[in-house]
Design a protein around this motif. Sequence first.
Motif, PDB file in Angstrom:
ATOM      1  N   LEU A 129      -1.237   2.115   5.767  1.00 27.39           N
ATOM      2  CA  LEU A 129      -0.226   2.491   4.969  1.00 27.39           C
ATOM      3  C   LEU A 129       1.212   1.849   5.426  1.00 27.39           C
ATOM      4  N   PRO A 130       1.376   1.856   6.690  1.00 29.21           N
ATOM      5  CA  PRO A 130       2.745   1.178   7.209  1.00 29.21           C
ATOM      6  C   PRO A 130       2.688  -0.217   6.912  1.00 29.21           C
ATOM      7  N   LEU A 133       3.276  -0.797   3.266  1.00 27.03           N
ATOM      8  CA  LEU A 133       4.610  -0.574   2.879  1.00 27.03           C
ATOM      9  C   LEU A 133       5.702  -1.510   3.390  1.00 27.03           C
ATOM     10  N   GLY A 137       7.894  -3.492   0.844  1.00 26.15           N
ATOM     11  CA  GLY A 137       9.574  -3.822   1.358  1.00 26.15           C
ATOM     12  C   GLY A 137       9.925  -5.240   1.230  1.00 26.15           C
ATOM     13  N   PHE A 156       4.407   0.349  -7.278  1.00 27.06           N
ATOM     14  CA  PHE A 156       4.047   1.216  -6.367  1.00 27.06           C
ATOM     15  C   PHE A 156       3.851   2.527  -6.660  1.00 27.06           C
ATOM     16  N   THR A 160       0.336   4.252  -5.945  1.00 25.03           N
ATOM     17  CA  THR A 160       0.272   5.394  -5.035  1.00 25.03           C
ATOM     18  C   THR A 160      -0.589   6.618  -5.668  1.00 25.03           C
TER      19      THR A 160
END
Length: 181
Positions: A129-130, A133, A137, A156, A160
């Motif tokens: 997940l990070p 992301l 970003g 996104f 999701t």
Amino acid sequence: MDNLRKDWQDANVAIRSESNSYESIVNGKRKTALQNLADRYKRFSVMGIILILLSMSYMFNPNIFPGNMSWRIGLSIAFALYALTASVMDRWLYNGIRSIDVVTMPVREVIGKALFYRKRHLQFIAVLLPFVLAIIGAFAWKGDNIYFRLGILFGFIAGTAMGIFHLMNFLADYRTITSED
């Protein structure tokens, strides 16, 4: 006596329907939750490989991702590494779930292994997940127009929603496997 005869006939119908269900599972027409889980992991692993190939389109096509070549290469490599990591994790989970043999293993061992792989699945999400992301970003930061950024936002949101839907399906299969019924 009529009630007894009716109950006997109802029981006979239930036995026939259960044997049909069992035969359809054995013949491959219906799949167990364990088979569904393994198949789903296999599909996700293959999708990761396909995403690696698609990531190359970011690198060589300035129309898909505007900006200088170094950013396109960096984001393409980051996306490919993410997809490779996800694919390897899903393949590992697939192999683990496939190794569960409900015929020869005791129930406790089947449940224990299923809980182990469920826990690993959630840990893999926490790792990935990070990573994703940060990639999203970076795409949003380097995107040079509002439409590109809106596309990222809508992607996104859709991603999701699809991710939560598939996670719920995974967890439902794990609940079915580990239930004591």
